[in-house]
Design an enzyme around this catalytic site. Structure first.
Site, PDB file in Angstrom:
ATOM      1  N   HIS A 123       0.879  -1.177   0.000  1.00 33.57           N
ATOM      2  CA  HIS A 123       0.000   0.000   0.000  1.00 33.57           C
ATOM      3  C   HIS A 123       0.918   1.229   0.000  1.00 33.57           C
ATOM      4  O   HIS A 123       2.030   1.177   0.533  1.00 33.57           O
ATOM      5  CB  HIS A 123      -0.829  -0.047   1.280  1.00 33.57           C
ATOM      6  CG  HIS A 123      -1.897   0.989   1.403  1.00 33.57           C
ATOM      7  ND1 HIS A 123      -1.621   2.276   1.795  1.00 33.57           N
ATOM      8  CD2 HIS A 123      -3.230   0.921   1.223  1.00 33.57           C
ATOM      9  CE1 HIS A 123      -2.763   2.959   1.838  1.00 33.57           C
ATOM     10  NE2 HIS A 123      -3.754   2.163   1.508  1.00 33.57           N
ATOM     11  N   ASP A 200       3.343  -4.288   8.052  1.00 29.18           N
ATOM     12  CA  ASP A 200       2.093  -3.558   7.889  1.00 29.18           C
ATOM     13  C   ASP A 200       0.961  -4.572   8.073  1.00 29.18           C
ATOM     14  O   ASP A 200       0.706  -5.391   7.195  1.00 29.18           O
ATOM     15  CB  ASP A 200       2.060  -2.926   6.492  1.00 29.18           C
ATOM     16  CG  ASP A 200       0.721  -2.292   6.157  1.00 29.18           C
ATOM     17  OD1 ASP A 200      -0.248  -2.475   6.924  1.00 29.18           O
ATOM     18  OD2 ASP A 200       0.634  -1.618   5.116  1.00 29.18           O
ATOM     19  N   GLN A 203      -4.272  -5.163   6.885  1.00 30.88           N
ATOM     20  CA  GLN A 203      -5.249  -6.094   6.305  1.00 30.88           C
ATOM     21  C   GLN A 203      -5.182  -7.478   6.945  1.00 30.88           C
ATOM     22  O   GLN A 203      -5.969  -8.354   6.595  1.00 30.88           O
ATOM     23  CB  GLN A 203      -5.010  -6.230   4.788  1.00 30.88           C
ATOM     24  CG  GLN A 203      -5.245  -4.955   4.007  1.00 30.88           C
ATOM     25  CD  GLN A 203      -6.716  -4.558   3.942  1.00 30.88           C
ATOM     26  OE1 GLN A 203      -7.619  -5.370   4.141  1.00 30.88           O
ATOM     27  NE2 GLN A 203      -6.966  -3.288   3.670  1.00 30.88           N
ATOM     28  N   LYS A 226     -10.275  -0.856  10.422  1.00 35.25           N
ATOM     29  CA  LYS A 226     -10.384  -2.087   9.638  1.00 35.25           C
ATOM     30  C   LYS A 226     -10.609  -3.281  10.561  1.00 35.25           C
ATOM     31  O   LYS A 226     -10.912  -4.379  10.117  1.00 35.25           O
ATOM     32  CB  LYS A 226      -9.114  -2.299   8.816  1.00 35.25           C
ATOM     33  CG  LYS A 226      -8.909  -1.200   7.760  1.00 35.25           C
ATOM     34  CD  LYS A 226      -7.763  -1.516   6.854  1.00 35.25           C
ATOM     35  CE  LYS A 226      -7.235  -0.287   6.150  1.00 35.25           C
ATOM     36  NZ  LYS A 226      -7.952   0.040   4.919  1.00 35.25           N
ATOM     37  N   CYS A 364      -4.710   2.394  -3.674  1.00 33.95           N
ATOM     38  CA  CYS A 364      -3.468   2.922  -3.077  1.00 33.95           C
ATOM     39  C   CYS A 364      -2.309   1.965  -3.281  1.00 33.95           C
ATOM     40  O   CYS A 364      -1.480   1.773  -2.387  1.00 33.95           O
ATOM     41  CB  CYS A 364      -3.628   3.227  -1.587  1.00 33.95           C
ATOM     42  SG  CYS A 364      -4.887   4.442  -1.242  1.00 33.95           S
TER      43      CYS A 364
HETATM   44  N1  PMP Z   1      -1.644  -0.675   4.618  1.00 34.87           N
HETATM   45  C1  PMP Z   1      -2.581  -1.442   4.056  1.00 34.87           C
HETATM   46  C2  PMP Z   1      -2.204  -2.812   3.592  1.00 34.87           C
HETATM   47  C3  PMP Z   1      -3.874  -0.954   3.926  1.00 34.87           C
HETATM   48  O1  PMP Z   1      -4.812  -1.719   3.354  1.00 34.87           O
HETATM   49  C4  PMP Z   1      -4.191   0.337   4.399  1.00 34.87           C
HETATM   50  C5  PMP Z   1      -5.585   0.913   4.281  1.00 34.87           C
HETATM   51  N2  PMP Z   1      -6.182   0.731   3.030  1.00 34.87           N
HETATM   52  C6  PMP Z   1      -3.173   1.095   4.981  1.00 34.87           C
HETATM   53  C7  PMP Z   1      -1.926   0.553   5.082  1.00 34.87           C
HETATM   54  C8  PMP Z   1      -3.410   2.475   5.503  1.00 34.87           C
HETATM   55  O2  PMP Z   1      -4.269   2.446   6.579  1.00 34.87           O
HETATM   56  P1  PMP Z   1      -4.897   3.798   7.143  1.00 34.87           P
HETATM   57  O3  PMP Z   1      -5.464   4.521   5.951  1.00 34.87           O
HETATM   58  O4  PMP Z   1      -5.963   3.333   8.081  1.00 34.87           O
HETATM   59  O5  PMP Z   1      -3.805   4.549   7.802  1.00 34.87           O
END
Ligand code: PMP
Length: 406
Positions: A123, A200, A203, A226, A364
């Site tokens: 991401h 990270d 997910q 999430k 993203c």
């Molecule tokens: N890493 C991953 C794998 C994600 O899916 C996301 C959210 N789509 C993020 C980071 C960022 O999370 P946040 O927008 O809640 O900071």
């Protein structure tokens, strides 16, 4: 006694039982953000009705209640991650802020030519903060490729993990592909070379309960929203020895021990990284979300999620021209796809008209879209409260859309 019955569980999520565009809502955008059980709404409501005050000020009863609830939530998160100590649990705004905090904190260790290993399936939150710190320090961000199936290319990983590698920053689970990366194995290889490891977990946590001591990662980040908790808060786990060494991220109240114009000193962990009044109600809400999850039978929940993905995989062949992107052997219930002759955003709009919520776009993860040569995908992402009937509804709707519009 932990339970798992999807119809009972759905009653805990009031938002799910509504009509959208005249159709019963089918919410399949859990990867973007998950819905909240009543337990979370109630905990936050009760916090504001009965306990709210600032924390760690200690002058009165409400302040004590707020502090107890807030620090209790930190302990709940510690147990969830199996961290050694609550000193290692830092509240952040989310995964994004957690990774920015780590990147900033590790910057003093980076020299020109040092390498930060990431993957092509990251991401942007696990790419851009590293690019920014690389820009400042002369370090380089090096991506490990993925295979066409959407698994990490382990040969490439072993090749690229080299003498210049200082940090491995890798996603536990891909938000686009659903791939579960073999993080324990990757961390072990990195450790053998004294490489710091950042996971990270954004997910991963909605599907698995990570054990940071067993993984032996140096850092692990996730977002509350999430994990069926409120927005505006997330968690950074870090090993205490590393957090001790890292400079603070932001300055202000709470993060200091003593301030003077001659010299200011930092508070102890975890407060050194928590400048300003924190998201108190949100921490309480996240604690309630984890308590709620602890009341569910995890083995049954994981089995139910696998069944959702299996059913979806079986139905792909019923939609002419549908192709799944990401067919890794180990996946969470996330399905990115394209349908010949249809733009992903049109698929999203047409599904929405039938009450079905999915996400479309680049998710993203533009470098991954480039790898697959697509501008974006349509993505259905399932949670434990989704049903097999909802999977069937998705595919019935896709068949119809394909017939009428492709
Ligand atoms: N890493 C991953 C794998 C994600 O899916 C996301 C959210 N789509 C993020 C980071 C960022 O999370 P946040 O927008 O809640 O900071």
């Amino acid at each position: 006694q932990p339970v798992f019955d999807v119809q009972t569980i759905r009653r805990d999520f009031p938002i799910l039982s509504q009509q959208v565009n005249g159709k019963p809502l089918v919410y399949l955008d859990n990867g973007a953000s998950a819905q909240k059980p009543l337990a979370v709404l109630d905990a936050m409501d009760r916090y504001y009705r009965e306990m709210h005050s600032n924390v760690h000020r200690g002058a009165h009863t409400l302040g004590d209640r707020a502090t107890t609830a807030f620090e209790g939530a930190r302990e709940t998160v510690r147990q969830f991650l199996n961290a050694h100590s609550t000193r290692e649990i830092i509240w952040t705004r989310g995964t994004t802020e957690a990774i920015n905090l780590i990147a900033n904190g590790l910057a003093p260790r980076l020299n020109p030519g040092d390498e930060i290993l990431v993957s092509r399936m990251e991401h942007h939150a696990n790419i851009v903060p590293w690019q920014m710190v690389a820009e400042r320090t002369g370090a380089k961000v090096v991506p490990v490729d993925v295979t066409p199936e959407g698994e990490l290319d382990l040969d490439a990983f072993e090749r690229l993990l080299g003498d210049r590698t200082r940090i491995l920053a890798i996603t536990h689970v891909s938000n686009v592909l659903g791939t579960v990366n073999p993080v324990a194995n990757l961390i072990q290889q990195a450790k053998a070379r004294n490489v710091l490891t950042v996971v990270d977990g954004a997910q991963a946590v909605p599907h698995y309960k990570p054990d940071v001591q067993a993984l032996d990662c140096d850092f692990y980040a996730f977002s509350s929203h999430k994990l069926f908790g409120p927005t505006g808060i997330g968690v950074l786990y870090g090993k205490a020895s590393l957090l001790e060494e890292m400079p603070p991220y932001q300055g202000g109240g709470e993060m200091i021990e003593r301030v003077s114009f001659e010299k200011t000193t930092w508070n102890t962990l975890p407060y050194k990284f928590e400048a300003g009044t924190p998201a108190i109600a949100e921490a309480v809400g996240l604690g309630a979300a984890i308590d709620y999850l602890n009341g569910l039978d995890r083995a049954k929940m994981e089995a139910a999620e696998s069944t959702l993905l299996e059913r979806a995989n079986q139905l792909v062949a019923t939609v002419p021209g549908m192709e799944v992107i990401g067919t890794a052997r180990k996946k969470v219930p996330v399905m990115s796809f394209k349908i010949a002759g249809l733009h992903p955003s049109d698929i999203g709009t047409l599904l929405d008209q039938q009450g079905i919520a999915i996400r479309t776009g680049h998710h993203c993860a533009m470098p991954l879209m480039d790898f697959y040569g697509v501008p974006g995908t349509a993505r259905a992402s399932f949670a434990f409260y989704n049903t097999l009937e909802e999977v069937d509804q998705l595919f019935a709707a896709l068949q119809k859309i394909q017939r009428l519009f492709a």
